[in-house]
Design an enzyme around this catalytic site. Structure first.
Site, PDB file in Angstrom:
ATOM      1  N   LYS A 114      -1.150   1.779   3.184  1.00 23.65           N
ATOM      2  CA  LYS A 114       0.090   2.086   3.919  1.00 23.65           C
ATOM      3  C   LYS A 114      -0.010   1.465   5.292  1.00 23.65           C
ATOM      4  O   LYS A 114      -1.106   1.284   5.825  1.00 23.65           O
ATOM      5  CB  LYS A 114       0.241   3.604   4.071  1.00 23.65           C
ATOM      6  CG  LYS A 114       1.660   4.044   4.332  1.00 23.65           C
ATOM      7  CD  LYS A 114       2.420   4.170   3.023  1.00 23.65           C
ATOM      8  CE  LYS A 114       3.843   4.629   3.222  1.00 23.65           C
ATOM      9  NZ  LYS A 114       4.435   4.993   1.921  1.00 23.65           N
TER      10      LYS A 114
HETATM   11  N1  GLU Z   1       7.141   3.162   0.201  1.00 21.25           N
HETATM   12  C1  GLU Z   1       7.260   3.430  -1.202  1.00 21.25           C
HETATM   13  C2  GLU Z   1       6.363   4.586  -1.611  1.00 21.25           C
HETATM   14  O1  GLU Z   1       5.973   5.381  -0.796  1.00 21.25           O
HETATM   15  C3  GLU Z   1       7.043   2.184  -2.044  1.00 21.25           C
HETATM   16  C4  GLU Z   1       5.687   1.593  -1.991  1.00 21.25           C
HETATM   17  C5  GLU Z   1       5.576   0.262  -2.720  1.00 21.25           C
HETATM   18  O2  GLU Z   1       6.476  -0.108  -3.444  1.00 21.25           O
HETATM   19  O3  GLU Z   1       4.570  -0.394  -2.509  1.00 21.25           O
HETATM   20  O4  GLU Z   1       6.091   4.774  -2.755  1.00 21.25           O
END
Ligand code: GLU
Length: 424
Positions: A114
């Protein structure tokens, strides 16, 4: 009829404490050693960067940014990039950890990562956000890449942000590398169906959970907290499926109609004004009161920690479908479980986004794009398969869906780690 109003701004418990408690629960079920537990609890790599920003008025400002890879045992890091004022390293660590379990639960060949920048994007121009994004990307360049760590949108970022990240990375490498981000615009290698994927996945997971009790989507009354990329599309899909949406909210407030909101007029109102607030033929309701509404299904689709010990005790819904990441604290989760409320956990319920991110990455790597129908079909298949696996494990072991999902995710990651062995 006027809905009750309660204060919204109470401090939220640490998302990292919640993530650690969830992991500890899974580790206990799995009977892992303290060494393995420590490895699973700790980020593999973290980068913390300073982002000097030249503002449009000529002044300069220093922002902070992070990219954290929690685990890369099953494949490259994967996860969103968040722009929000409360972003800090612990929140990013927690969200990266959730991505690891989420990718494993839906069996994607990814680890979890993240990123975040501590910024309120509402206070910055598009040009300023572009400069922030490009500088952030340059600072974290050594850590990301289609085989290393692949970014996607999250709160406060969107398709345009992903295009800037992809462009900055590509220009620095000297050629176009679409697979470094997902959730891009279609014109630069995005995938059909990605923008609505998280919401569609939420509806698939909800449909499967309701079906376990013999209930259909068209039989339920729903309240949805959060009207961003996830909540707004979920509202639309649920209305199309015949659910009655009693209330929705966003960061500015919420609206409620005991007979059900007219969702297409509501969407038109949001398009025009930028918020659900002020929608005609509805009563105002705040974000906390919404959680306590007399509905069948509650969908937290906003931020972490909204269902704590106190608010969980007020929930009247029979199902909670976690469209947000980490919306329920450990204490809140215990209260919901004790009260027999079925929680479809975030790492399962909102995995549709990363599933279609995976499809986008596969398509970009192959330079061959699928039809929308293929994507929707494969998304549904993945979500239903994951739900069935988790629900079956929960039934077999007498666990909640959360414990079952976490146990499956954690076990898959630990197995990859163990079979690879330790180097050196
Ligand atoms: N931000 C989204 C999540 O928390 C998508 C993450 C992604 O597609 O890599 O799942």
């Amino acid at each position: 009829m006027t809905a009750p109003v309660t204060p919204v701004d109470k401090p939220r418990p640490s998302p990292l404490a919640t993530a650690h408690a969830q992991l500890a629960g899974a580790v206990e079920i799995l009977g892992y050693s303290s060494g393995l537990h420590e490895m699973l609890a700790t980020s593999r790599r973290e980068i913390n960067v300073a982002i000097p920003l030249r503002r449009d008025d000529g002044s300069t400002e220093l922002l902070r940014g992070y990219r954290i890879q929690h685990n890369i045992s099953r494949g490259p890091g994967k996860g969103g990039l968040r722009y929000a004022p409360n972003v800090d390293p612990d929140e990013v660590r927690a969200l990266a950890m959730l991505m690891t379990w989420k990718c494993a639960v839906v069996d994607l060949p990814y680890g979890g990562a993240k990123g975040g920048v501590t910024i309120d994007p509402r206070n910055y121009s598009k040009l300023e956000l572009e400069r922030v994004t490009r500088r952030y990307t340059s600072e974290i360049m050594p850590m990301i890449g289609p085989e290393r760590d692949i970014m996607a949108p999250d709160i406060g970022t969107d398709e345009q942000t992903m295009a800037w990240v992809m462009d900055t990375y590509s220009v620095n490498k000297g050629y176009t590398i679409p697979a470094v981000t997902t959730g891009k615009p279609l014109s630069v290698g995005g995938s059909l169906g990605r923008a609505t994927a998280t919401s569609r996945g939420v509806v698939h997971a909800m449909k499967a959970a309701l079906a376990d009790a013999g209930v259909g989507l068209n039989e339920v009354r729903v309240a949805i907290q959060g009207f961003g990329k996830v909540g707004s599309h979920a509202t639309r899909f649920l209305a199309e499926a015949g659910s009655t949406v009693l209330a929705v909210s966003d960061q500015y407030g919420g609206v409620y109609d005991a007979n059900g909101l007219d969702v297409s007029s509501l969407l038109a109102h949001v398009k025009q004004t930028g918020s659900v607030v002020g929608f005609a033929d509805s009563d105002p309701i705040d974000n906390t009161a919404l959680l306590a509404l007399d509905v069948d299904v509650l969908i937290p689709a906003a931020v972490e920690g909204v269902l704590d010990e106190e608010t969980a005790a007020t929930v009247k819904a029979r199902w909670v479908i976690e469209a947000a990441n980490g919306p329920t604290t450990s204490a809140g989760d215990q209260v919901l479980a004790d009260r027999g409320i079925i929680v479809v956990p975030d790492i399962l319920a909102n995995a549709g986004g990363v599933v279609v991110s995976y499809f986008e990455w596969v398509q970009a790597n192959q330079a061959y794009w699928w039809t929308e129908h293929e994507i929707e079909e494969r998304l549904e298949q993945r979500m239903l398969q994951a739900y069935a696996t988790v629900a079956q494990a929960a039934r077999a072991d007498g666990h909640t869906l959360r414990d079952a999902a976490l146990t499956i995710g954690v076990r898959r990651v630990a197995e990859a780690h163990q079979i690879r062995g330790l180097y050196p």
